[in-house]
Design an enzyme around this catalytic site. Structure first.
Site, PDB file in Angstrom:
ATOM      1  N   ASP A   1      40.683  43.631  50.410  1.00  0.00           N
ATOM      2  CA  ASP A   1      41.419  43.028  49.307  1.00  0.00           C
ATOM      3  C   ASP A   1      42.887  43.370  49.577  1.00  0.00           C
ATOM      4  OD1 ASP A   1      42.336  41.854  47.027  1.00  0.00           O
ATOM      5  OD2 ASP A   1      40.858  42.753  45.695  1.00  0.00           O
TER       6      ASP A   1
HETATM    7  C1  BGC Z   1      42.851  40.184  44.231  1.00  0.00           C
HETATM    8  C2  BGC Z   1      42.017  39.245  45.078  1.00  0.00           C
HETATM    9  C3  BGC Z   1      42.896  38.151  45.622  1.00  0.00           C
HETATM   10  C4  BGC Z   1      44.015  38.791  46.407  1.00  0.00           C
HETATM   11  C5  BGC Z   1      44.951  37.794  47.045  1.00  0.00           C
HETATM   12  C6  BGC Z   1      44.064  40.685  44.985  1.00  0.00           C
HETATM   13  O1  BGC Z   1      44.895  41.430  44.181  1.00  0.00           O
HETATM   14  O2  BGC Z   1      42.065  41.273  43.834  1.00  0.00           O
HETATM   15  O3  BGC Z   1      40.980  38.693  44.330  1.00  0.00           O
HETATM   16  O4  BGC Z   1      42.143  37.279  46.405  1.00  0.00           O
HETATM   17  O5  BGC Z   1      44.775  39.615  45.549  1.00  0.00           O
HETATM   18  O6  BGC Z   1      45.722  37.159  46.102  1.00  0.00           O
END
Ligand code: BGC
Length: 815
Positions: free
Chosen positions: A227
């Site tokens: 993530d």
């Molecule tokens: C979120 C993800 C997301 C990623 C990219 C993160 O903070 O938890 O779900 O895909 O950011 O935007």
């Protein structure tokens, strides 16, 4: 020569780190293109590839905003979600996106979890079926998915540092089950590793999770990415099975990998495996050409999903559908400023927007409108209330539009309470005091307390209906469509009824004491009254169930029954099959959803329908044998229209397997009441001592959440960082009423509220270089009251090479 063999060690290490928020690194020399990713999950958020470091939260190209998962799950319709997947992929291909960051399939453990709107359900079976459908739909068009957030990522307040303490059986049966099924059934191209720790080990560094279970046991063949900012110690993450770090642009992390390989602490095989996974991904999903996309057709699909997902929760004396021959008083800001999606990284810039107001006007509904409250406020503003009451006192047919707003529900923080905003609660209370019995239309991504439910004649829950929500609302209210959605999560009477609600998200340590008793598994087992049970949803027609038969073919049970539409209009019913396991000392929920089917029937029509259930689905996870076991005895197959409305029951005897008992007598007895598990009992279940966490413990480490900084400089740092969000929020307040104002306000609030949960590590690693690694270390020294040391380290480069690259010894939160 393979591409792998032509890459240098440095190139390999660099390739495994993203750049510019959502792209991978191209290598022109080898013709290796950059892949482009986009959030997800319910639309395409195509950003400027070199956009701002927060990934353009408030800015992206227009795309279809489908209903988020909390809503679409209520259709219980895998075929519909497959079509949504195909449409999402078309839009990806249109914008040159190669991987869509979704579906998101975590379990809703507590109704206050801020991101519940992005997830399907409290139940792993429905999550598996729908997640598989979306994943297959997207991949059918050659676009990649990223199944997220792996795993046990069920709260937001401590999202970057949190530690989910959960027993192995609950992990396997509840929190990993959806991932397992989706991996096995759709072989997702990529999977996104969650921020949190599970039982003291960050998911990013969890070899058991990322390699032993995911790859060896489940056969995952794709790529694992972090993530955004979930990297911990890069070389250790890689060794654990984490291929790609996102968003990258932390040169020190690339050096760590190179150094580790040179030092022999990271094997070349591990590095090559990760690079091979990335090269395979490029082969699988990279396309140069962009294709046209039919946004109008996708808008129709978004409307169809919203219609099929909305849940008619209550309908006394057939108050709905409405007649076009009456005049209505519509009250509520959400009628005009419909809330149709959640806030945070999944925010889509909708290609079209159809509010209930647009649709009422277009359809010539005879109505008067009054605001009643402002959706951008939480507290009572008496002028709006009084204005509305003035009109309401003489009105006969009142439609009240209520719901949660982005100011109380968003990614980045957990909700503070399960009530509606105060201004809205006051409004409905006062309208009822006038002796009126309104029809309520609800919006929002998760359950709210409905203390006024008995005083309303009808409640139509649109949830977050996506960009065409207004059209769907109109069609359902006026009977052009018949409601058919069913709740994919329980609506408790009050928050106080939620097990361990008091301690939820108050500390980075989250104890999952209730084990497998999540959602209806808890409420049905302890027989606790709820507002609306899991699986509940009414229709403008009625259905009857009869003549059930259960047969076994090979390893599957085939359950058939007659289903009839006994009413006067066409409709759809969602038949649910729950199974109760034999009574034994192995604690089990009173019943669990094992299969379901959505069936459309014309008025008066009957159909013989069949549900299929693999016997393997009835096994439980034995924590000592570490495998799935079928208990012998009498299983009750229950055909139902909700988890608490069982229509038909068939008994089935199974031979099963006799194995040693997994629990002590005390644990078996304790879990008769899963809401009262003591520390000692939970420790016994976990088979390990409970960890402790000391908030704000000094010296602060690279892992300490910024919200815990309480030293002189620490407070200043916190204030500056949180201030970035508040500044944006306040600036937005000065803008004239507009969608831009609202967008900027929400983005500012999201940053301000999420910031305290960041550690300096997650902040640095998620910032695409905006907060450089040396600067993040300097901040840590300042927070620890050692500014001189920090400055000296920064400017005189007195620290040794390795420390400069690797930073201070990586410390875990104290346990
Ligand atoms: C979120 C993800 C997301 C990623 C990219 C993160 O903070 O938890 O779900 O895909 O950011 O935007």
């Amino acid at each position: 020569m393979t591409k792998l063999s032509q890459l240098s060690l440095e190139e390999k290490a660099a390739l495994l780190s993203g750049r510019f928020q959502k792209t991978t690194l191209p290598v022109a020399r080898l013709d290796l293109p950059a892949l482009r990713f986009s959030d997800g999950p319910h639309g395409v958020r195509a950003e400027d590839p070199q956009g701002d470091s927060l990934g353009g939260i408030s800015d992206s190209l227009p795309a279809t905003c489908f209903p988020p998962a909390a809503t679409s799950a209520c259709s219980w319709d895998p075929e519909l979600l497959y079509r949504m997947g195909v449409a999402l992929a078309e839009e990806c291909r249109h914008y040159g996106i190669h991987v869509l960051l979704g579906p998101a399939v975590n379990i809703k453990r507590n109704p206050l979890a801020g991101r519940n709107f992005e997830y399907f359900s409290e139940d792993p079976h429905i999550t598996s079926e729908l997640g598989t459908a979306v994943s297959k739909g997207i991949q059918s068009q050659g676009v990649g998915v990223s199944l997220k957030h792996f795993a046990a990522n069920n709260s937001e307040n401590y999202r970057f540092t949190g530690n989910s303490i959960v027993d192995i059986r609950a992990l396997r049966e509840i929190y990993l089950k959806g991932f397992e099924q989706i991996v096995k059934k759709s072989q997702p191209t990529t999977l996104m590793c969650a921020y949190n720790q599970i039982n003291g080990v960050f998911c990013a560094q969890n070899k058991w999770l990322l390699s032993d279970v995911l790859r060896e046991e489940w056969g995952f063949e794709g790529l694992v990415m972090t993530d955004w900012g979930a990297t911990t110690e890069r070389e250790k993450d890689l060794a654990a099975g984490l291929d790609l770090e996102m968003p990258g642009m932390v040169p020190q992390n690339v050096s760590r990998v190179v150094d580790a390989v040179k030092a022999g602490t990271l094997s070349t095989e591990a590095l090559d495996t990760a690079v091979t996974n990335l090269l395979r991904l490029i082969e699988r999903v990279y396309r140069e050409e962009q294709q046209p996309c039919d946004f109008a057709a996708n808008a129709d699909l978004a409307a169809e999903i919203a219609c099929k997902s909305a849940v008619l929760m209550k309908n006394e004396n057939a108050a709905l559908p409405l007649s076009k021959n009456k005049r209505y008083l519509v009250i509520g800001d959400l009628f005009r400023f419909m809330r149709y999606q959640g806030s945070g990284s999944s925010l889509i810039n909708p290609a079209f927007l159809r509010t209930p107001e647009d649709q009422f006007r277009q359809q010539g509904v005879d109505y008067d409108y009054i605001r009643g409250y402002r959706e951008s406020e939480i507290d009572l503003e008496t002028e709006y209330l009084n204005e509305a009451l003035e009109k309401a006192k003489d009105a006969e047919n009142i439609l009240l539009f209520l719901g949660q707003t982005d100011y109380v529900e968003s990614e980045g923080f957990d909700r503070e309470s399960m009530t509606l905003p105060k201004n809205q609660l006051a409004l409905i209370k006062e309208v009822i005091k006038l002796g009126k019995r309104p029809i309520v239309v609800l919006f929002g991504g998760s359950p709210v307390e409905l203390p006024f439910a008995d005083d309303c004649v009808a409640i139509l829950n649109m949830m977050l209906p996506g960009q065409m929500g207004g059209e769907a609302t109109y069609k359902l209210l006026f009977g052009e469509e018949n409601p058919s959605g069913k709740l994919a999560e329980t609506w408790p009477l009050r928050y106080k009824d939620v097990p361990y609600g008091d301690s939820f998200s108050k500390n980075p340590l989250e104890f999952y004491r209730e084990s497998i008793f999540v959602g209806y598994r808890y409420y049905e087992t302890v027989n606790k009254e709820v507002r609306f049970p899991f699986g509940h949803g009414l229709s403008y027609t009625n259905f009857s169930y009869s003549d059930p038969i259960v047969e076994k073919h090979d390893q599957n049970y085939i359950v058939s029954l007659d289903l009839s539409n006994t009413g006067a209009v066409d409709g759809a019913e969602i038949v649910q099959l729950y199974v109760s396991a034999p009574k034994s000392n192995v604690f089990k929920p009173v019943r669990e959803l094992r299969a379901f089917q959505r069936v459309s029937l014309k008025a008066g029509e009957s159909k013989r329908i069949k549900l299929s259930l693999p016997e393997a689905e009835l096994r439980y996870y034995h924590p000592l044998l570490k495998r799935w076991v079928l208990e012998p005895g009498l299983y009750k197959f229950q055909l139902a229209t909700s988890s608490s409305d069982i229509r038909l029951v068939v008994d089935v005897e199974m031979a099963g397997e006799d194995v040693p008992h997994p629990y002590s007598a005390e644990i078996s007895a304790a879990y008769r009441n899963p809401a009262q598990i003591s520390d000692a009992q939970f420790e016994e279940l976990l088979a390990t001592p409970l960890p402790q966490y000391e908030m704000g413990k000094r010296p602060y480490t690279y892992e300490t959440a910024i919200g815990e900084f309480d030293s002189f400089f620490g407070k200043i740092i916190r204030k500056i960082l949180v201030g970035m969000g508040t500044k944006q929020y306040k600036k937005a307040l000065k803008l004239p009423d507009s969608t831009e104002r609202e967008r900027e306000k929400k983005a500012g609030l999201f940053i301000a509220k999420m910031m305290p949960s960041n550690s300096l590590r997650s902040l640095c690693y998620s910032s695409s270089g905006a907060l450089s690694y040396p600067l993040s270390l300097l901040l840590l020294d300042f927070a620890n009251g050692r500014p001189l040391r920090g400055l000296t380290r920064l400017f005189t480069a007195r620290m040794g090479d390795s420390e400069k690259r690797n930073g201070p010894q990586h410390l875990k939160p104290s346990q």
